[in-house]
Design a protein around this motif. Structure first.
Motif, mmCIF file in Angstrom:
data_model
loop_
_atom_site.group_PDB
_atom_site.id
_atom_site.type_symbol
_atom_site.label_atom_id
_atom_site.label_comp_id
_atom_site.label_asym_id
_atom_site.label_seq_id
_atom_site.Cartn_x
_atom_site.Cartn_y
_atom_site.Cartn_z
ATOM 1 N N GLN A 247 -2.649 13.901 -46.071
ATOM 2 C CA GLN A 247 -2.948 12.475 -45.953
ATOM 3 C C GLN A 247 -2.593 11.869 -47.469
ATOM 4 N N ARG A 248 -2.956 12.682 -48.468
ATOM 5 C CA ARG A 248 -2.821 12.019 -49.807
ATOM 6 C C ARG A 248 -1.129 11.800 -50.051
ATOM 7 N N LYS A 249 -0.188 12.777 -49.694
ATOM 8 C CA LYS A 249 1.146 12.434 -49.534
ATOM 9 C C LYS A 249 1.675 11.161 -48.770
ATOM 10 N N THR A 250 0.783 10.759 -47.874
ATOM 11 C CA THR A 250 1.135 9.534 -47.261
ATOM 12 C C THR A 250 1.072 8.407 -48.043
ATOM 13 N N VAL A 251 0.151 8.294 -48.874
ATOM 14 C CA VAL A 251 -0.192 7.141 -49.401
ATOM 15 C C VAL A 251 0.518 7.181 -51.170
ATOM 16 N N ALA A 252 0.701 8.228 -51.520
ATOM 17 C CA ALA A 252 1.259 8.596 -52.787
ATOM 18 C C ALA A 252 2.283 7.490 -53.213
ATOM 19 N N PRO A 253 3.449 7.503 -52.421
ATOM 20 C CA PRO A 253 4.719 6.643 -52.858
ATOM 21 C C PRO A 253 4.398 5.274 -53.290
ATOM 22 N N SER B 226 2.633 7.489 -40.346
ATOM 23 C CA SER B 226 2.675 9.133 -40.965
ATOM 24 C C SER B 226 2.104 9.937 -39.779
ATOM 25 N N GLU B 227 2.494 11.004 -39.374
ATOM 26 C CA GLU B 227 1.728 11.922 -38.440
ATOM 27 C C GLU B 227 0.429 12.377 -39.051
ATOM 28 N N ALA B 228 0.223 12.351 -40.266
ATOM 29 C CA ALA B 228 -0.907 12.697 -40.930
ATOM 30 C C ALA B 228 -2.204 11.877 -40.990
ATOM 31 N N THR B 229 -1.660 10.569 -40.371
ATOM 32 C CA THR B 229 -2.940 9.464 -40.594
ATOM 33 C C THR B 229 -2.783 8.646 -39.264
ATOM 34 N N GLN B 230 -1.900 8.548 -38.416
ATOM 35 C CA GLN B 230 -1.833 7.617 -37.326
ATOM 36 C C GLN B 230 -2.770 7.710 -36.232
ATOM 37 N N ASN B 231 -3.278 8.904 -36.211
ATOM 38 C CA ASN B 231 -4.183 9.105 -35.214
ATOM 39 C C ASN B 231 -5.624 9.479 -35.495
ATOM 40 N N MET B 232 -6.178 8.707 -36.555
ATOM 41 C CA MET B 232 -7.429 8.985 -37.168
ATOM 42 C C MET B 232 -8.530 8.538 -36.250
ATOM 43 N N PRO B 233 -9.450 9.419 -35.953
ATOM 44 C CA PRO B 233 -10.822 8.849 -35.237
ATOM 45 C C PRO B 233 -11.419 7.523 -35.900
ATOM 46 N N LEU B 234 -12.183 6.915 -35.525
ATOM 47 C CA LEU B 234 -12.661 5.887 -35.998
ATOM 48 C C LEU B 234 -13.432 6.047 -37.362
#
Length: 355
Positions: free
Chosen positions: A49-55, A173-181
């Motif tokens: 998840q961190r890698k998703t937003v780091a860029p 991102s696969e790591a974050t696109q299906n987060m529960p509420l």
């Protein structure tokens, strides 16, 4: 102590941040209202998840944002009144960080103060009579309203090709696109607080520090190469995040003390940054330290603040523009401080600029 905090920070296997073990503050998250996010996770979920937003805070993107940050900073400073008191927190610290947050999310600039409000909601101590919310239920209601607004933007971004903003990055991102509420709320809460509270409180804390230590600012006036040092010393001095907590995953020992599995272990950054065994003359605000970035205000290890370089750049540009204008800033009353053991915040600070 400095060394103890570093040992805990670097051993995330023994000292867990996991939401299900209580999270990252002294008090556990309310049962049934846990709001997990990547700072309340351990690797490997944390890492993905961190890698998703780091860029968005990578050096190449910071270079792209520098001119915009400078333009906004100049506009805010030039728009301040002369010879009459104003609130530095509202007019400068909060305004600059709200504009930056809105840019990171590609959130409507006209509504940017909503981001500030949600940040205040997320970190509020509900026992504080002046807090923006007064119960955990009220906090959750406000954060659900935030999630509804963010979800609408998310849906719109998910339907389009990826763009370079935090909402689009997470939506694709696969790591974050299906987060529960609850995780969706927790993640947006983390990004809003992380992009707001630390920087805005260092912008205000730095002004207090140089007013109390005018000879140190004179060093920077004489040598602009010390600006980076000023920024790092400000962040150490303010230490905007007072503590983080971990939970022991096994029986262990730290500096001769037994720690049992399940024990809470609290890292007092505000103490570590005043530890003479880790930092020379820690109780002095000193510009020109040989290793100014070796403080604990950003944390360390896998959970080190992801936006540390952006925060430093915002602070540096603010001081460059203040010094360029030779603004005669004078604090004319005591700061009003936030009631919190987690965020070392400043609610307001009366300032006058002598024309």
């Amino acid at each position: 102590r400095y060394a103890d905090i570093m040992k805990v920070e670097l051993d995330h296997g023994t000292y867990s941040s996991a939401s299900e073990l209580g999270g990252i503050q002294i008090a556990d998250q309310p049962k049934g209202q846990e709001l997990p996010n990547f700072i309340r996770m351990d690797p490997p979920r944390h890492t993905a998840q961190r890698k998703t937003v780091a860029p968005i805070v990578a050096p190449s993107n910071l270079a792209n944002m520098e001119a915009l940050i400078r333009q906004r900073t100049a506009g805010v400073l030039d728009g301040l009144p002369r010879n009459q008191p104003f609130d530095w927190v509202d007019r400068v610290s909060t305004e600059l960080t709200a504009m930056m947050l809105a840019t990171l999310f590609d959130f409507p600039q006209a509504d940017r103060r909503k981001l500030t409000h949600w940040s205040d909601v997320a970190i509020a101590n509900v026992a504080d009579k002046d807090a923006v919310v007064h119960s955990e239920a009220e906090r959750l209601t406000e954060l659900r309203q935030m999630a509804e607004i963010m979800a609408a933007l998310w849906k719109e971004r998910a339907a389009r090709p990826p763009t370079f903003d935090l909402i689009s990055m997470m939506a694709h991102s696969e790591a974050t696109q299906n987060m529960p509420l609850n995780e969706f709320i927790g993640t947006f809460g983390l990004l809003i607080v992380g992009g707001n509270d630390t920087t805005r409180n260092s912008m205000t804390g730095g002004l207090i520090a140089v007013q109390e230590n005018p000879a140190e600012l004179d060093k920077v006036r004489a040598d602009a190469r010390l600006l980076d040092n000023l920024v790092s010393e400000t962040i150490r001095w303010q230490t905007p995040v007072i503590h983080m907590r971990r939970t022991a995953t096994r029986d262990t020992e730290l500096s001769g003390r037994r720690i049992a599995r399940g024990d809470k272990v609290v890292m007092w950054y505000v103490s570590g940054n005043r530890d003479e065994s880790g930092i020379d003359e820690p109780d002095r605000f000193v510009i020109g330290r040989p290793r100014p970035r070796q403080h604990l205000a950003f944390g360390a290890g896998v959970h080190r603040c992801v936006g540390d370089r952006l925060a430093e750049m915002q602070l540096k540009i603010l001081w460059e523009e203040i010094l360029k204008r030779d603004l005669a800033l004078e604090i004319v009353g005591p700061p009003v401080r936030l009631y919190s053991n987690f965020i070392r915040g400043i609610r307001s600070l009366p300032v006058v600029i002598q024309a």
